[in-house]
Design a protein around this motif. Structure first.
Motif, PDB file in Angstrom:
ATOM      1  N   CYS A 280       0.835  -1.198   0.000  1.00  0.00           N
ATOM      2  CA  CYS A 280       0.000   0.000   0.000  1.00  0.00           C
ATOM      3  C   CYS A 280       0.871   1.251   0.000  1.00  0.00           C
ATOM      4  CB  CYS A 280      -0.914  -0.018   1.219  1.00  0.00           C
ATOM      5  SG  CYS A 280       0.002   0.261   2.753  1.00  0.00           S
ATOM      6  N   THR A 281       0.271   2.408   0.188  1.00  0.00           N
ATOM      7  CA  THR A 281       0.995   3.683   0.198  1.00  0.00           C
ATOM      8  C   THR A 281       0.665   4.451   1.482  1.00  0.00           C
ATOM      9  OG1 THR A 281      -0.869   4.594  -1.027  1.00  0.00           O
ATOM     10  CG2 THR A 281       1.063   3.950  -2.310  1.00  0.00           C
ATOM     11  N   GLU A 282       1.448   5.485   1.774  1.00  0.00           N
ATOM     12  CA  GLU A 282       1.180   6.330   2.956  1.00  0.00           C
ATOM     13  C   GLU A 282      -0.278   6.782   2.971  1.00  0.00           C
ATOM     14  OE1 GLU A 282       2.996   6.902   5.431  1.00  0.00           O
ATOM     15  OE2 GLU A 282       5.042   6.460   4.740  1.00  0.00           O
ATOM     16  N   GLU A 283      -0.803   7.067   1.781  1.00  0.00           N
ATOM     17  CA  GLU A 283      -2.149   7.635   1.667  1.00  0.00           C
ATOM     18  C   GLU A 283      -3.226   6.651   2.122  1.00  0.00           C
ATOM     19  OE1 GLU A 283       0.270   7.956  -0.579  1.00  0.00           O
ATOM     20  OE2 GLU A 283       0.544  10.129  -0.575  1.00  0.00           O
ATOM     21  N   THR A 284      -2.923   5.340   2.039  1.00  0.00           N
ATOM     22  CA  THR A 284      -3.981   4.357   2.295  1.00  0.00           C
ATOM     23  C   THR A 284      -3.683   3.415   3.461  1.00  0.00           C
ATOM     24  OG1 THR A 284      -2.913   2.902   0.682  1.00  0.00           O
ATOM     25  CG2 THR A 284      -4.757   4.246  -0.116  1.00  0.00           C
ATOM     26  N   ARG A 285      -2.514   3.512   4.046  1.00  0.00           N
ATOM     27  CA  ARG A 285      -2.093   2.470   4.999  1.00  0.00           C
ATOM     28  C   ARG A 285      -3.050   2.295   6.175  1.00  0.00           C
ATOM     29  NH1 ARG A 285       3.721   3.769   6.866  1.00  0.00           N
ATOM     30  NH2 ARG A 285       3.451   1.717   7.798  1.00  0.00           N
ATOM     31  N   ARG A 294       2.626  -3.737   3.928  1.00  0.00           N
ATOM     32  CA  ARG A 294       3.879  -3.020   3.680  1.00  0.00           C
ATOM     33  C   ARG A 294       3.594  -1.750   2.883  1.00  0.00           C
ATOM     34  NH1 ARG A 294       5.120  -5.239   7.172  1.00  0.00           N
ATOM     35  NH2 ARG A 294       6.850  -6.641   7.652  1.00  0.00           N
ATOM     36  N   CYS A 295       4.069  -0.626   3.413  1.00  0.00           N
ATOM     37  CA  CYS A 295       3.889   0.662   2.739  1.00  0.00           C
ATOM     38  C   CYS A 295       5.107   0.905   1.858  1.00  0.00           C
ATOM     39  CB  CYS A 295       3.763   1.754   3.783  1.00  0.00           C
ATOM     40  SG  CYS A 295       3.686   3.380   3.051  1.00  0.00           S
ATOM     41  N   VAL A 296       4.883   1.147   0.552  1.00  0.00           N
ATOM     42  CA  VAL A 296       6.008   1.242  -0.380  1.00  0.00           C
ATOM     43  C   VAL A 296       6.478   2.690  -0.578  1.00  0.00           C
ATOM     44  CG1 VAL A 296       4.571   1.321  -2.461  1.00  0.00           C
ATOM     45  CG2 VAL A 296       6.864   0.320  -2.590  1.00  0.00           C
ATOM     46  N   VAL A 312      10.778  -4.119  -0.672  1.00  0.00           N
ATOM     47  CA  VAL A 312       9.492  -4.636  -0.175  1.00  0.00           C
ATOM     48  C   VAL A 312       9.208  -6.019  -0.776  1.00  0.00           C
ATOM     49  CG1 VAL A 312       6.980  -4.305  -0.300  1.00  0.00           C
ATOM     50  CG2 VAL A 312       8.463  -2.401   0.382  1.00  0.00           C
ATOM     51  N   LEU A 313       9.447  -6.182  -2.081  1.00  0.00           N
ATOM     52  CA  LEU A 313       9.199  -7.482  -2.716  1.00  0.00           C
ATOM     53  C   LEU A 313      10.088  -8.568  -2.093  1.00  0.00           C
ATOM     54  CD1 LEU A 313       8.820  -6.508  -6.490  1.00  0.00           C
ATOM     55  CD2 LEU A 313       7.012  -7.165  -4.884  1.00  0.00           C
ATOM     56  N   ARG A 314      11.360  -8.228  -1.842  1.00  0.00           N
ATOM     57  CA  ARG A 314      12.264  -9.177  -1.197  1.00  0.00           C
ATOM     58  C   ARG A 314      11.803  -9.529   0.211  1.00  0.00           C
ATOM     59  NH1 ARG A 314      17.824 -10.544  -2.431  1.00  0.00           N
ATOM     60  NH2 ARG A 314      18.035  -9.903  -4.578  1.00  0.00           N
ATOM     61  N   SER A 326      -1.223  -5.624  -4.649  1.00  0.00           N
ATOM     62  CA  SER A 326      -0.596  -4.312  -4.642  1.00  0.00           C
ATOM     63  C   SER A 326      -1.513  -3.286  -5.287  1.00  0.00           C
ATOM     64  CB  SER A 326       0.728  -4.341  -5.414  1.00  0.00           C
ATOM     65  OG  SER A 326       1.284  -3.031  -5.481  1.00  0.00           O
ATOM     66  N   GLU A 327      -1.519  -2.089  -4.721  1.00  0.00           N
ATOM     67  CA  GLU A 327      -2.155  -0.974  -5.401  1.00  0.00           C
ATOM     68  C   GLU A 327      -1.355  -0.698  -6.669  1.00  0.00           C
ATOM     69  OE1 GLU A 327      -2.235   2.294  -2.640  1.00  0.00           O
ATOM     70  OE2 GLU A 327      -3.450   1.194  -1.188  1.00  0.00           O
TER      71      GLU A 327
END
Ligand code: TXA
Ligand code: MG
Length: 353
Positions: A280-285, A294-296, A312-314, A326-327
């Motif tokens: 996800c992102t900061e905007e949606t976490r 995990r926020c990317v 993050v993928l690792r 993933s978004e």
């Protein structure tokens, strides 16, 4: 295959001392393998003019040897001996974006062995800006062939620890210069024909390329799944790179619809007893619950997403995530490179909501 891998911590990467790099440079001259930081991802370097050294790269990575390598240089004078000529667009782009995250494909000179170019009559060349990379190449005194320093099929390494995970026991040395800047591999542009062609999106965006040389075509292979009989011009783009071990699916649509679709999918996965993760992102976490979250990065700064994506993928691999949602991201500027890597990692599995 097991060799002793020496690990060298560079004290202050921005002001690297020659003394810290002399042994690494010698290893490269002697035909060995050294992993080093660049501004894009960590590279696995060997003498680009030594076919046997190039062969060792393929073995260490477990990579098909028809996949050509990029030759890294430290100054303009090192370009000329590698190519038969420098087309006008190539010269312009080099003056504007080198050193930096831009690789260009030129017609190769006889000095470059086919073992480095995977049998092609062209050679990909890049001048990295990272001070450790740049100084290492200069001290080695030869162009340095370097793919990303990961095992074939794993996400490219953005820290020396990632390189250690994949390459310990397989290469002679790892130079730890701290985390990389950009986090996605360089932009590749073929300047060997009449119109430049973008073969892989990266830190130098399509918008930036067009701003410098006007017309730039886009290789269809970077926009979607490789169609039957359509051969990407960058041979490496045909492989399903960056594949996480879990099954990744992108969810595309208006933000609130994406969040509620992912929430529902996560619940379904958890109910089936699967290990489910969300990127996800900061905007949606704050809007998710359940599963590994995990926020990317933040959508207001695309570079944060590029920087964190591979790590993050690792991490999700290491945590044993079986299903990953993933978004998705806008496909302009750096977002084009982010989505190119995500789409490939997902095997082009996308849910539209
Ligand atoms: O940022 C980067 O470019 C990193 C760092 C270490 O510099 N290197 C990197 O290398 O990403 P690698 O090997 O993972 O990816 C090289 C890509 C492959 O897709 C390959 O097919 C393409 O460049 N390539 C190399 N030589 C080519 C050529 N002569 N024509 C077309 N594509 C080429
Ligand atoms: Mg790679």
């Amino acid at each position: 295959m097991s060799i002793q891998t020496k690990y060298i911590q560079i004290a202050t990467p921005a002001a690297v001392q020659d003394q810290e790099l002399l042994e690494a440079a010698q290893i490269i001259r002697d035909g060995g393998l050294v992993a080093f930081p660049t501004e894009t991802v960590y590279g696995l370097g060997a003498n680009a003019l030594d076919e046997k050294a190039a062969k060792k790269i393929y073995e260490a990575k477990g990579r098909p040897s028809d996949n050509p390598l990029i030759a890294h240089i430290s100054c303009y004078e090192e370009l000329e001996p590698l190519v038969t000529g420098i087309p006008q667009a190539g010269g312009k782009l080099a003056r504007r974006y080198w050193p930096g995250p831009l690789t260009m494909v030129f017609p190769k000179s006889p000095a470059v062995p086919y073992g480095t170019t995977g049998g092609l009559d062209t050679v990909a060349v890049r001048m990295p800006s990272d001070p450790v990379a740049s100084r290492l190449i200069a001290l080695a005194g030869v162009p340095v062939a370097a793919p990303s320093a990961n095992l074939s099929g794993r996400p490219s390494p953005t820290t020396a620890r990632h390189v250690w995970q994949d390459m310990n026991g397989r290469i002679n040395m790892i130079l730890d210069g701290g985390p990389v800047g950009i986090g996605l591999e360089s932009t590749i542009v073929d300047v060997s024909g009449p119109v430049p062609v973008l073969l892989r999106p990266g830190g130098i965006t399509l918008e930036m390329l067009r701003d410098t040389v006007g017309k730039v075509e886009v290789d269809p292979a970077i926009q979607g799944p490789p169609a039957e009989g359509l051969r990407p011009k960058a041979p490496g783009m045909k492989y399903r790179h960056y594949a996480p071990r879990g099954e990744l699916t992108l969810v595309e649509g208006e933000s609130r619809a994406v969040v509620s679709a992912i929430r529902r999918l996560v619940e379904e996965g958890l109910a089936e007893g699967r290990k489910v993760a969300v990127i996800c992102t900061e905007e949606t976490r704050d809007q998710y619950s359940g599963g590994i979250l995990r926020c990317v990065g933040t959508r207001t700064r695309q570079e944060t997403i590029a920087h964190n994506l591979f790590a993050v993928l690792r991490e999700l691999d290491d945590l044993g995530a079986e299903i990953i949602y993933s978004e998705s991201f806008s496909q302009d500027h750096l977002g084009r490179a982010v989505m190119n890597r995500l789409m490939k990692a997902a095997g082009y599995r996308v849910i539209q909501v």
